[in-house]
Design a protein around this motif. Structure first.
Motif, PDB file in Angstrom:
ATOM      1  N   SER A  17       0.749  -1.239   0.017  1.00  0.00           N
ATOM      2  CA  SER A  17      -0.149  -0.085  -0.069  1.00  0.00           C
ATOM      3  C   SER A  17       0.745   1.203  -0.190  1.00  0.00           C
ATOM      4  CB  SER A  17      -0.740   0.039   1.241  1.00  0.00           C
ATOM      5  OG  SER A  17      -1.709  -0.953   1.256  1.00  0.00           O
ATOM      6  N   LEU A  18       0.040   2.337  -0.482  1.00  0.00           N
ATOM      7  CA  LEU A  18       0.944   3.744  -0.651  1.00  0.00           C
ATOM      8  C   LEU A  18      -0.064   4.700  -0.414  1.00  0.00           C
ATOM      9  CD1 LEU A  18       4.082   4.403  -0.919  1.00  0.00           C
ATOM     10  CD2 LEU A  18       3.478   4.815  -3.173  1.00  0.00           C
ATOM     11  N   ARG A  19       0.487   5.760   0.150  1.00  0.00           N
ATOM     12  CA  ARG A  19      -0.407   7.066   0.405  1.00  0.00           C
ATOM     13  C   ARG A  19       0.092   8.150  -0.425  1.00  0.00           C
ATOM     14  NH1 ARG A  19      -3.165   9.947   5.600  1.00  0.00           N
ATOM     15  NH2 ARG A  19      -0.889  11.088   5.650  1.00  0.00           N
ATOM     16  N   LEU A  20      -0.467   8.756  -1.368  1.00  0.00           N
ATOM     17  CA  LEU A  20       0.115   9.982  -1.741  1.00  0.00           C
ATOM     18  C   LEU A  20      -0.618  11.029  -1.305  1.00  0.00           C
ATOM     19  CD1 LEU A  20      -0.045   8.983  -5.679  1.00  0.00           C
ATOM     20  CD2 LEU A  20       1.657   8.639  -3.928  1.00  0.00           C
ATOM     21  N   SER A  21      -0.060  12.294  -1.148  1.00  0.00           N
ATOM     22  CA  SER A  21      -0.610  13.389  -0.691  1.00  0.00           C
ATOM     23  C   SER A  21      -0.459  14.639  -1.762  1.00  0.00           C
ATOM     24  CB  SER A  21       0.298  13.969   0.354  1.00  0.00           C
ATOM     25  OG  SER A  21       0.083  12.902   1.627  1.00  0.00           O
ATOM     26  N   CYS A  22      -1.299  15.606  -1.611  1.00  0.00           N
ATOM     27  CA  CYS A  22      -1.315  16.667  -2.496  1.00  0.00           C
ATOM     28  C   CYS A  22      -1.713  18.003  -1.851  1.00  0.00           C
ATOM     29  CB  CYS A  22      -2.525  16.508  -3.862  1.00  0.00           C
ATOM     30  SG  CYS A  22      -2.454  18.012  -4.639  1.00  0.00           S
ATOM     31  N   ALA A  23      -0.526  18.795  -1.371  1.00  0.00           N
ATOM     32  CA  ALA A  23      -0.829  19.957  -0.756  1.00  0.00           C
ATOM     33  C   ALA A  23      -1.147  21.107  -1.694  1.00  0.00           C
ATOM     34  CB  ALA A  23       0.297  20.435   0.117  1.00  0.00           C
ATOM     35  N   ALA A  24      -2.412  21.698  -1.241  1.00  0.00           N
ATOM     36  CA  ALA A  24      -3.050  22.785  -2.244  1.00  0.00           C
ATOM     37  C   ALA A  24      -2.662  24.044  -1.513  1.00  0.00           C
ATOM     38  CB  ALA A  24      -4.411  22.560  -2.540  1.00  0.00           C
TER      39      ALA A  24
END
Length: 124
Positions: A17-24
């Protein structure tokens, strides 16, 4: 100026599993739809999942439904893509995108802002 910055990519093994993040940043995103896309070499950019910032409604491509989960954190202004049971065919550059408005669109051309992408490589 809207800015989207992805992080969390890397090299993993099949089944991980892997979690991607997107900081806006740079706007109030309550009127936006946020999306995750991916693009493997020689292929078109593919829609994976979307979320309405206000209300949190979600929409998924059939190819990832049940394996990927999109979510957002209003306090951190961050959108996540939780990926499980990863397969070698999930290997791609993953992009975060933002679209002003509430409609669900899978075409990359309908999105107004893009991050720089983060590489995900799944080994067999």
């Amino acid at each position: 100026q809207v800015q989207l910055v992805e992080s969390g990519g890397g090299l993993v093994q099949a089944g991980d599993s892997l979690r991607l993040s997107c900081a806006a940043s740079g706007s109030t995103f309550s009127a936006y739809v946020m999306g995750w896309f991916r693009q493997a070499p020689g292929t078109e950019r593919e829609f994976l999942a979307g979320i309405r910032w206000s209300g949190g409604d979600t929409y998924y491509a059939d190819s990832v439904k049940g394996r990927f989960t999109i979510s957002r954190d209003n306090v951190k202004n961050t959108v996540y893509l939780q990926m499980s049971s990863l397969k070698p065919e999930d290997t791609a550059v993953y992009y975060c995108a933002a679209r002003f408005g509430s409609g669900w669109f899978v075409s990359p051309q309908r999105y107004d802002y893009w991050g720089q992408g983060t590489q995900v490589t799944v080994s067999s």
